[in-house]
Design a protein around this motif. Structure first.
Motif, short mmCIF file in Angstrom:
data_model
loop_
_atom_site.label_atom_id
_atom_site.label_comp_id
_atom_site.label_asym_id
_atom_site.label_seq_id
_atom_site.Cartn_x
_atom_site.Cartn_y
_atom_site.Cartn_z
N ALA A 23 0.40 -1.54 -0.32
CA ALA A 23 -0.37 0.23 0.14
C ALA A 23 0.83 1.15 0.31
CB ALA A 23 -1.42 0.02 1.44
N ILE A 24 -0.08 2.68 0.26
CA ILE A 24 0.55 3.25 0.24
C ILE A 24 0.84 4.54 1.53
CG2 ILE A 24 1.06 6.18 -0.17
CD1 ILE A 24 1.73 4.09 -2.73
N VAL A 25 2.20 3.57 2.18
CA VAL A 25 2.73 4.09 3.85
C VAL A 25 2.88 6.01 4.13
CG1 VAL A 25 3.56 4.00 5.79
CG2 VAL A 25 2.78 2.16 4.65
N GLY A 26 1.89 6.67 5.09
CA GLY A 26 2.02 7.86 4.98
C GLY A 26 2.74 8.03 6.56
N ALA A 27 3.75 8.79 6.98
CA ALA A 27 4.25 9.33 7.93
C ALA A 27 4.62 10.56 8.22
CB ALA A 27 5.58 8.85 8.55
N ILE A 28 3.58 11.61 9.15
CA ILE A 28 3.50 12.77 9.62
C ILE A 28 5.21 13.25 9.18
CG2 ILE A 28 3.39 13.21 12.04
CD1 ILE A 28 1.13 15.23 11.02
N GLY A 29 5.80 12.93 9.80
CA GLY A 29 7.84 13.32 10.01
C GLY A 29 8.51 12.47 10.07
N GLU A 30 10.02 12.71 9.72
CA GLU A 30 10.85 12.13 9.95
C GLU A 30 10.99 11.28 11.09
OE1 GLU A 30 13.06 11.13 7.31
OE2 GLU A 30 11.65 12.67 5.92
N PRO A 31 11.32 11.18 12.40
CA PRO A 31 10.55 10.52 13.04
C PRO A 31 9.50 9.11 13.40
CG PRO A 31 10.88 12.03 14.58
CD PRO A 31 10.71 13.08 12.88
N THR A 32 8.69 9.69 12.78
CA THR A 32 7.60 8.46 13.06
C THR A 32 7.99 7.35 11.30
OG1 THR A 32 5.59 10.36 13.34
CG2 THR A 32 4.95 8.80 12.24
N ARG A 33 8.25 8.37 10.26
CA ARG A 33 9.37 7.19 9.24
C ARG A 33 10.39 6.48 10.02
NH1 ARG A 33 11.13 8.53 3.82
NH2 ARG A 33 11.56 10.24 3.77
N GLU A 34 11.18 6.92 10.42
CA GLU A 34 12.36 5.95 11.48
C GLU A 34 12.07 4.94 11.84
OE1 GLU A 34 14.47 8.64 13.16
OE2 GLU A 34 15.13 9.82 11.90
N THR A 35 11.16 5.58 13.08
CA THR A 35 9.58 4.05 13.61
C THR A 35 9.35 3.23 12.52
OG1 THR A 35 9.47 5.86 15.38
CG2 THR A 35 8.30 3.41 15.12
N ALA A 36 8.19 3.31 11.95
CA ALA A 36 7.95 2.62 11.00
C ALA A 36 8.73 1.46 9.60
CB ALA A 36 7.05 3.04 9.66
N GLU A 37 9.87 2.58 9.08
CA GLU A 37 11.09 1.82 8.66
C GLU A 37 11.96 0.56 9.46
OE1 GLU A 37 13.14 5.06 6.73
OE2 GLU A 37 11.50 4.56 5.42
N SER A 38 12.10 0.98 10.54
CA SER A 38 13.21 0.28 12.06
C SER A 38 12.11 -1.20 11.45
CB SER A 38 12.91 0.73 12.67
OG SER A 38 11.88 0.92 13.78
N HIS A 39 10.77 -1.06 12.11
CA HIS A 39 10.08 -2.23 12.01
C HIS A 39 10.01 -3.02 10.88
CE1 HIS A 39 9.25 -1.96 16.24
NE2 HIS A 39 8.74 -0.68 16.02
N GLY A 40 10.61 -2.71 9.97
CA GLY A 40 10.19 -3.10 8.47
C GLY A 40 8.93 -2.51 7.19
#
Length: 247
Positions: free
Chosen positions: A201-218
């Protein structure tokens, strides 16, 4: 375009979720409201300090309801929603960083808070970046936890849709929404499948900290808006999921 664009949204179950659903409807998508945050107030109030930092609309509203006011303190707010809520409460807002983040506020205040007392009033999941940055700038920093953020009972229907490949998009508005989404998937035994579904799907993260958390979980993040607001996040994600889908 005839394809249905189902968008999971994880805002708290209050006017923020209602407004999010209305916006997603107006964009021609199908909202999947699945609140991942619930507020548990602590009834604490900030200590007296030369600077008071508020980081959320929720914190402002809780303090306003308690009768607290900033008095002579220099009031600093992260984000336009926080600042607007403070002004609605009748308070003068003195500092708002251009970048709506902890690091943005540290950058704004670094040259002026040396040897000053700074009170940071926020949730129990605030970034350590803010406290460390202000202390490195020479401030005497104290933190007050105004509320705890917990995962609501029964949350997680979006994880089932993701695992089944039935979500086209998801809007993560904090690191905690990512973690609570995964907790809900874990509780259902579908964590890995839900991550695979998100990555289709298309995943949106509101800012860099949220992006980093999501990407750290794959979880692959496709969209981080230039401005850290929900409206820009939602609009950009829907347009990315289905270009020219909405009118």
């Amino acid at each position: 375009m005839s394809r249905e664009v189902r968008v999971a949204v994880f805002r708290p179950d209050d006017d923020r979720l209602e407004n999010a659903v209305e916006l997603l409807d107006s964009l021609g998508s199908t909202p999947v409201p699945d609140p991942m945050l619930a507020v548990e107030p602590t009834d604490a109030t900030p200590e007296d300090a030369e600077y008071v930092v508020l980081t959320s609309k929720t914190g402002v509203e809780l303090l306003d309801e308690s009768g607290w006011t900033p008095g002579e303190s220099i009031l600093c707010c992260i984000g336009s929603a926080t600042a607007d809520a403070a002004r609605d409460a009748g308070w003068k807002v003195d500092r708002v960083p251009e970048e709506y983040s902890s690091s943005g506020l540290v950058e704004l205040l670094a040259d002026e808070v040396g040897n000053s007392t700074v009170e940071v009033a926020r949730s129990d999941h605030g970034s350590q970046v803010l406290l460390d940055g202000l202390r490195d700038a020479g401030a005497d920093v104290h933190e007050t936890v105004l509320y705890r953020l917990v995962r609501p009972e029964g949350s997680g229907k979006s994880t089932e849709l993701a695992a089944a490949g039935d979500l086209e998009a998801a809007l993560f508005t904090s690191s905690l929404t990512v973690e609570h989404f995964l907790d809900a998937a874990d509780a259902r035994g579908i964590r890995d499948d839900a991550i695979v579904g998100l990555n289709d799907a298309i995943v949106g993260a509101i800012g860099e900290p949220t992006r980093e958390t999501a990407e750290s979980h794959g979880i692959d993040v496709d969209v981080v808006p230039e401005t850290a607001t929900f409206d820009e996040l939602a609009c950009t994600v829907v347009e990315t999921a289905a270009p020219t889908y909405h009118e």
